[in-house]
Structures are given as structure tokens and as C-alpha cells.
Scaffold this active site. Structure first.
Site, PDB file in Angstrom:
ATOM      1  N   ILE A   1       0.859  -1.178   0.000  1.00 57.66           N
ATOM      2  CA  ILE A   1       0.000   0.000   0.000  1.00 57.66           C
ATOM      3  C   ILE A   1       0.901   1.236   0.000  1.00 57.66           C
ATOM      4  O   ILE A   1       1.690   1.444   0.925  1.00 57.66           O
ATOM      5  CB  ILE A   1      -0.931   0.006   1.226  1.00 57.66           C
ATOM      6  N   LYS A   2       0.765   2.033  -1.054  1.00 56.56           N
ATOM      7  CA  LYS A   2       1.640   3.198  -1.228  1.00 56.56           C
ATOM      8  C   LYS A   2       0.990   4.437  -0.614  1.00 56.56           C
ATOM      9  O   LYS A   2      -0.134   4.796  -0.953  1.00 56.56           O
ATOM     10  CB  LYS A   2       1.941   3.418  -2.711  1.00 56.56           C
ATOM     11  N   ILE A   3       1.734   5.086   0.291  1.00 53.24           N
ATOM     12  CA  ILE A   3       1.219   6.208   1.079  1.00 53.24           C
ATOM     13  C   ILE A   3       2.244   7.338   1.062  1.00 53.24           C
ATOM     14  O   ILE A   3       3.445   7.099   1.212  1.00 53.24           O
ATOM     15  CB  ILE A   3       0.966   5.769   2.540  1.00 53.24           C
TER      16      ILE A   3
END
EC number: 2.2.1.2
Length: 322
Positions: free
Chosen positions: A135-137
Site C-alpha cells: 500500500i503506497k502512502i
């Protein structure tokens, strides 16, 4: 005489090579271990024939579930298309697919957590386990705090838009799975200020990634360092040995066409000159405030990602109305 291996082949022996694209054919051809997506890449991918069925299926879903709240429908179709592209890519790579949480949630910890959980559930419904995705944040303080909680839930995160040591160390303190320091955008800032480096070893983006890598290895941190946003093969070669490198297809092609020795530049055993200091919200904020480059690039990066997401949603809205 046997031809010497390409620089790409040599790089694969030193670092995990990640494709910075959602281009299905490019990933098949270049065979990276991991790949990454974002709204711009998803928008481009939807123009490719290989995604035509996915696009039509999700537009049909959107028209059938439209109701009165058009904005919610468009947002949901955007999420479904994003996950659909990720599902298709996950079948191509042996490793992970990074999927980006909405950039307009970058300063909202709870909303980021909720969207990440939703994406993980959507992948699971489509047969992709969470150990195949990241999950890219965006690496704001709120984003890092969201990642801290998600990691405790077994959801691995890729913290992106890393420009500053405080960001990187806060991610390590949060036991984030992976960070993406942006080599090229750091260089862009200094070149725009008239500070062009005399050599690749003085490139501020390269120097930053080397510093972070050394700090993490000396600390014994398990957080993966993945150099990103490259402007040249020289920058990539200068970071050979970094845990992972995410590279655009055009630079992967150039590396594949180049030969000659590619020496290791980074290794855990040679990590040095890296001091570790604890990071809390105050020191994080002051660290960013003292760094005009990081402040500007983090803000502009979030803004660009948000605009890209809105462009994807507009494309979907237009197609649903057509």
C-alpha cells in the site's frame, strides 16, 4: 566469444529491480520482480488493449450502480479499475504490486487506514493475497502514523515522496516495510537553483539515498530502501546494491542495451557515517521546516498525485456519461 552481460542483468544481481509502470507489455518484456502503479499509470494503462475488457466491465458496473450520487460512483469505479490493473500485474511479477492510496487523504491518518484496508479487501476478493501487494502512502507524518497501524495489521506499506532524513527515519521507527526516496526530484530542485553537481557522486539525490541506506543498515532496520524517480542510468548505476530500485521502462531498456562492468556501490557491510536520532512529530515537523527542498517537493508531489487522481476520475466520469 560470449557477450558480456548487460548492465540490467548485472544490476539484477545487486538490487531487486522494480518496474515503475503499469504497462502490461513492458512488464512482460522486462521481467521485473515488482511493479508499481499510480493514477497516472492506471489512466495510461486503460488505453491499452490488454485492459479493454477490464475497463468495459467496470464501466458497466458503474452504470448499473450509479444511483443519485455520481461522485461516489466515479470514485468507486476508479478504485475498482486501480485494483483491476493491480490484479492483472500481480500475475506477471513474482513479487509485489504497489497500489497508491488517494493523495488527497495524505494528511488524514484514519481515512488512509480505511482506504488501505478497503484495497486489501478488494484484492482478496479478486484472489490476490496481501503479501502480493504494497500500500503506497505519501510520507507525511499522518501517512507514516497510518502505516504504523497498518504494519501492525500485517499490511505492508510503501512510503513514497521521501525527500528528507526525518521522513526516512520516522518510517524506520514505524517499522514501515519500504520507503521510496525520490532521487530525480531532489536533483531537479537543486538544478533549478543553479546548483548542478560536478559529478554523479555529488548528485544530491544519490547522496541522500546513500545516506539513508547507510543509516538503515547501521541501525539494523528492516525497512527496505527503494530508490525512485531516476533521471539517468548514471543515477541508477551510482546506487547499484541498494535494496530495490524502481525504474521506468525507457531507462530499463537503456540498461539492457548497455554493457561493461557495473560495480556495487552500496552494501550492508560498508554502511558508515550514519547517526540515528529518534523522531517524533515535533522533530519531524522541524526537520521538514528546515529543508526548503523537502517541504516544496513533498507538497508538490502530493498535489501532483492528487491532480493525477482527479484526472483519472474525470476520464471515468466522461466515459460513464458517454
Amino acid at each position: 566469444m560470449t557477450a558480456s552481460p548487460s548492465k540490467l542483468a548485472q544490476l539484477r544481481e545487486l538490487s531487486v529491480v522494480v518496474a515503475d509502470t503499469g504497462d502490461y507489455d513492458a512488464i512482460k518484456r522486462l521481467q521485473p520482480v515488482d511493479c508499481t502503479t499510480n493514477p497516472t499509470l492506471v489512466k495510461k494503462a486503460l488505453d491499452l488493449p490488454v485492459y479493454a475488457d477490464l475497463l468495459e466491465r467496470e464501466l458497466t458496473w458503474g452504470r448499473a450502480h450509479g444511483g443519485d450520487d455520481r461522485t461516489t460512483t466515479v470514485d468507486e469505479v476508479a478504485d475498482r479499475l486501480t485494483i483491476g490493473v493491480g490484479v492483472k500485474l500481480s500475475a506477471l511479477v513474482p513479487g509485489r504490486v504497489s497500489t497508491e492510496v488517494d493523495a488527497d487523504l495524505a494528511h488524514d491518518t484514519q481515512a488512509t487506514i480505511a482506504k488501505a484496508r478497503k484495497f486489501v479487501a478488494m484484492y482478496a476478493e479478486r484472489g490476490v493475497p496481501k503479501d502480493k501487494i504494497l500500500i503506497k502512502i505519501a510520507a507525511t507524518w499522518e501517512g507514516i502514523e497510518a502505516a504504523r497501524q497498518l504494519q501492525l495489521e500485517g499490511i505492508d506499506c510503501n512510503l513514497t515522496l521521501i525527500f528528507n532524513r526525518a521522513q526516512a527515519l520516522a518510517c524506520a521507527e514505524a517499522n514501515v516495510f519500504l520507503i521510496s526516496p525520490f532521487v530525480g526530484r531532489i536533483l531537479d530542485y537543486y538544478v533549478a537553483q543553479g546548483q548542478t553537481p560536478a559529478s554523479i557522486d555529488e548528485d544530491p539525490g544519490v547522496v541522500f539515498v546513500r545516506t539513508v541506506y547507510n543509516a538503515f543498515k547501521q541501525r539494523g532496520s528492516s525497512t527496505v530502501v527503494m530508490g525512485a524517480s531516476f533521471r539517468s542510468t548514471a543515477q541508477i548505476e551510482a546506487l547499484a546494491g541498494c535494496d530495490r530500485l524502481t525504474i521506468s521502462p525507457d531507462l530499463l531498456e537503456k540498461l539492457d542495451a548497455e554493457h561493461g562492468e557495473l560495480p556495487r556501490k552500496l552494501s550492508p557491510g560498508n554502511a558508515n557515517n550514519a547517526q540515528i536520532t529518534p523522531i517524533d512529530s515535533d522533530s519531524f515537523a522541524s526537520g521538514l521546516a528546515a529543508d526548503p527542498m523537502a517541504t516544496e517537493k513533498l507538497a508538490s508531489g502530493i498535489d501532483t498525485f492528487a491532480k493525477d487522481l482527479h484526472a483519472l476520475r474525470k476520464t471515468i466520469a466522461d466515459k460513464l456519461a458517454g
